[in-house]
Design a protein around this motif. Sequence first.
Motif, PDB file in Angstrom:
ATOM      1  N   PRO A 118       0.896  -1.185  -0.111  1.00 39.66           N
ATOM      2  CA  PRO A 118      -0.101  -0.087   0.201  1.00 39.66           C
ATOM      3  C   PRO A 118       0.821   1.354   0.084  1.00 39.66           C
ATOM      4  O   PRO A 118       2.062   1.199   0.353  1.00 39.66           O
ATOM      5  N   ARG A 119       0.470   2.051  -0.532  1.00 38.39           N
ATOM      6  CA  ARG A 119       1.032   3.374  -0.747  1.00 38.39           C
ATOM      7  C   ARG A 119       0.758   4.567   0.299  1.00 38.39           C
ATOM      8  O   ARG A 119       1.657   5.464   0.433  1.00 38.39           O
ATOM      9  N   TRP A 127      -0.246   2.335   6.415  1.00 40.30           N
ATOM     10  CA  TRP A 127      -0.275   1.069   5.964  1.00 40.30           C
ATOM     11  C   TRP A 127       0.795   0.598   4.877  1.00 40.30           C
ATOM     12  O   TRP A 127       1.069  -0.712   4.934  1.00 40.30           O
ATOM     13  N   SER A 128       1.591   1.772   4.384  1.00 38.10           N
ATOM     14  CA  SER A 128       2.725   1.339   3.595  1.00 38.10           C
ATOM     15  C   SER A 128       3.670   0.619   4.211  1.00 38.10           C
ATOM     16  O   SER A 128       4.371  -0.518   3.811  1.00 38.10           O
ATOM     17  N   VAL A 129       3.989   0.964   5.514  1.00 44.58           N
ATOM     18  CA  VAL A 129       4.895   0.493   6.432  1.00 44.58           C
ATOM     19  C   VAL A 129       4.451  -1.031   6.785  1.00 44.58           C
ATOM     20  O   VAL A 129       5.215  -2.072   6.969  1.00 44.58           O
ATOM     21  N   MET A 130       3.169  -1.138   7.038  1.00 38.31           N
ATOM     22  CA  MET A 130       2.646  -2.401   7.677  1.00 38.31           C
ATOM     23  C   MET A 130       2.622  -3.427   6.443  1.00 38.31           C
ATOM     24  O   MET A 130       2.887  -4.421   6.936  1.00 38.31           O
ATOM     25  N   SER A 154       7.694  -8.256   3.174  1.00 37.43           N
ATOM     26  CA  SER A 154       8.943  -8.660   2.982  1.00 37.43           C
ATOM     27  C   SER A 154       9.607  -9.804   3.612  1.00 37.43           C
ATOM     28  O   SER A 154       9.530  -9.912   4.861  1.00 37.43           O
ATOM     29  N   PRO A 155      10.768 -10.324   2.676  1.00 33.13           N
ATOM     30  CA  PRO A 155      11.352 -11.427   3.526  1.00 33.13           C
ATOM     31  C   PRO A 155      12.422 -11.112   4.438  1.00 33.13           C
ATOM     32  O   PRO A 155      13.179 -11.908   5.138  1.00 33.13           O
ATOM     33  N   SER A 156      12.756  -9.683   4.250  1.00 29.67           N
ATOM     34  CA  SER A 156      13.990  -8.975   5.258  1.00 29.67           C
ATOM     35  C   SER A 156      13.560  -8.853   6.696  1.00 29.67           C
ATOM     36  O   SER A 156      14.247  -8.703   7.574  1.00 29.67           O
ATOM     37  N   PHE A 157      12.177  -8.739   6.662  1.00 29.55           N
ATOM     38  CA  PHE A 157      11.839  -8.641   8.192  1.00 29.55           C
ATOM     39  C   PHE A 157      11.120 -10.062   8.645  1.00 29.55           C
ATOM     40  O   PHE A 157      10.452 -10.449   8.144  1.00 29.55           O
ATOM     41  N   THR A 158      11.611 -10.201   9.907  1.00 30.36           N
ATOM     42  CA  THR A 158      11.393 -11.305  10.749  1.00 30.36           C
ATOM     43  C   THR A 158      10.902 -10.798  11.983  1.00 30.36           C
ATOM     44  O   THR A 158      11.026  -9.794  12.545  1.00 30.36           O
ATOM     45  N   TRP A 159       9.906 -11.678  12.534  1.00 34.56           N
ATOM     46  CA  TRP A 159       9.573 -11.428  13.994  1.00 34.56           C
ATOM     47  C   TRP A 159      10.570 -11.256  15.146  1.00 34.56           C
ATOM     48  O   TRP A 159      10.486 -10.417  15.941  1.00 34.56           O
ATOM     49  N   SER A 160      11.542 -12.099  14.745  1.00 37.53           N
ATOM     50  CA  SER A 160      12.639 -12.052  15.865  1.00 37.53           C
ATOM     51  C   SER A 160      13.266 -10.761  15.588  1.00 37.53           C
ATOM     52  O   SER A 160      13.792  -9.958  16.595  1.00 37.53           O
ATOM     53  N   GLY A 161      13.630 -10.346  14.145  1.00 34.34           N
ATOM     54  CA  GLY A 161      14.285  -9.181  13.925  1.00 34.34           C
ATOM     55  C   GLY A 161      13.502  -7.868  14.368  1.00 34.34           C
ATOM     56  O   GLY A 161      13.951  -6.992  15.135  1.00 34.34           O
ATOM     57  N   LEU A 162      12.161  -7.882  14.255  1.00 33.69           N
ATOM     58  CA  LEU A 162      11.403  -6.694  14.685  1.00 33.69           C
ATOM     59  C   LEU A 162      11.495  -6.594  16.276  1.00 33.69           C
ATOM     60  O   LEU A 162      11.358  -5.458  16.878  1.00 33.69           O
ATOM     61  N   LEU A 218       7.293   7.567   4.477  1.00 33.75           N
ATOM     62  CA  LEU A 218       6.322   7.800   5.572  1.00 33.75           C
ATOM     63  C   LEU A 218       5.464   9.041   5.541  1.00 33.75           C
ATOM     64  O   LEU A 218       4.594   9.265   6.089  1.00 33.75           O
ATOM     65  N   GLY A 219       5.890   9.812   4.628  1.00 29.93           N
ATOM     66  CA  GLY A 219       5.360  11.237   4.535  1.00 29.93           C
ATOM     67  C   GLY A 219       4.485  11.353   3.468  1.00 29.93           C
ATOM     68  O   GLY A 219       3.894  12.424   3.286  1.00 29.93           O
ATOM     69  N   SER A 220       4.898  10.727   2.440  1.00 29.83           N
ATOM     70  CA  SER A 220       3.936  10.839   1.156  1.00 29.83           C
ATOM     71  C   SER A 220       3.168   9.499   0.840  1.00 29.83           C
ATOM     72  O   SER A 220       3.509   8.455   1.160  1.00 29.83           O
TER      73      SER A 220
END
Length: 520
Positions: free
Chosen positions: A135-136, A140-143, A149-157, A231-233
């Motif tokens: 989403p843009r 919602w874009s971050v979520m 993304s495969p680069s984010f994992t729950w342990s990493g977060l 995050l701003g646009s």
Amino acid sequence: MTRPYRSAHHGRDRRAVLWPATDGIACAPSPGPRVAVVGGGIAGLTAATALAERGVRVDLLEQGSALGGRVSGWSTTLADGSAATMSRGFHAFFRQYYNLRQLLRRTDPTSSMLRPLADYPLQRGKARDSFRHVPRTPPWSVMGFVALSPSFTWSGLAGMNPRQALTLLDVRVPDVYERLDHISAAEYLDRVRFPEDARHLAFEVFSRSFFADPHQLSAAELVLMFHVYFLGSSEGLLFDVPREPYPQALWDPLAAYLSKLGTTVETGTRVVAVRPDGNGFRVTRTCADSPAAPLREEPYDGVVLALDSRGLRSVVAASPDLVDADWRARVDKLRQAPPFLVSRYWLDRPVRADRPGFLGTSGYGPVDNISVLDRWEGEAARWAAVTGGSVVELHAYAVDPTAERGAVEAAMLRELARVYPESADARVVDVRHEWRDDCPLFPIGGYADRPSVRTGHPRLVVAGDMVRSMLPVALMERAATTGFEAANALLKSWGILGHPLWSVPIQGRSAGMRALARLS
């Protein structure tokens, strides 16, 4: 006479901010003031256009042989006899580049010379992130990015420092520089404790768009960039690219437009010095290609210095009466980012059909991104159709200045084969390697020394992507924005109507995001 132009950002973000034009007469009385715009990159072209449309007599003076600055192009002949246009490499025209797009719509009202790419993929090893289905609109874009993304994992977060990360939710200029200009982008990422893969893939790719190593780049620039693009646009991280090489698509039509407005466009002209003379200036110039060429001095009512940092330092150093000693000393502190390399290969066979038109990379030696030009540029596509080959371009940013250039070039080709293995057996029909080191460096603590658009003289202004602006802008959009701001400052001094500007939101998008940011 003034040319009517409907200012509209033509974006999807309903919270984009309009900065209205200053009041004044619609057009300068004839003959209008005479202005020298020094530099024919995006900033100079913007300033020249904005002034000429209001009846100002403009001389656009560019040292190089082509317009466009770091987005210029030039003709070359390949080993197979084909004519081609080489450039300084790929540039993404993001949807939030409102003021740059306003400039380009002078000659292309429907933006027909830009075409969208379907995605902005980022690859590190086997992990690939995509923004196509994200989403843009924040948050919602971050979520969406975190979820997909495969680069984010729950342990990493779970290992992140949320207090530090909250600073991203409410970015304002100049506050972001007051808070973060004293630390590096790398240190900021350490403090936030982003997951390692996400850090390398998403954030270092962004920071290296400034042609700088994250350890040398101000954290404020990285955080501002995150605001502008994510995050701003609500324009998102998707972008457009020119359908043809830069000169044909963008700058040749704009040069013709300027000529119709009465602007004198001179390439191959080097400005040596600028000397105050009463309420105006005398500008000394010479032929850039001939060291023995005579110097010429001409009078102007105003001057726009739209140069890169090295060029600005050179002119100011040779102009001891400009502004004051403190301003000249701060200009002298400007520096360039480390060298970068653009390697373009004309190959005798195509890369695989599913390869994207653009791919950001991390973990592949010096390679920071790969473009398959025949996927989207008409000239490259026509060459590929005739020869059965492909045109592939690789970028290496922030190269160690002590590195052996031939070794870096060889490493680029090897890494291409790692990313796109089918290219390993291809024969190189021809190649061009472009080494440059003229991008501005945004060092830790350097914001205070960067020039603003206005100087101590009301008729001397500065524009460019290293120039401070009160609007949240970066890269090509900062160049265009400060070009308009420079023109507006001069127009206001003569009581002439200025030009409106647009920007992404100038703070966190919502009260909730701003409240969370205050917790940091």
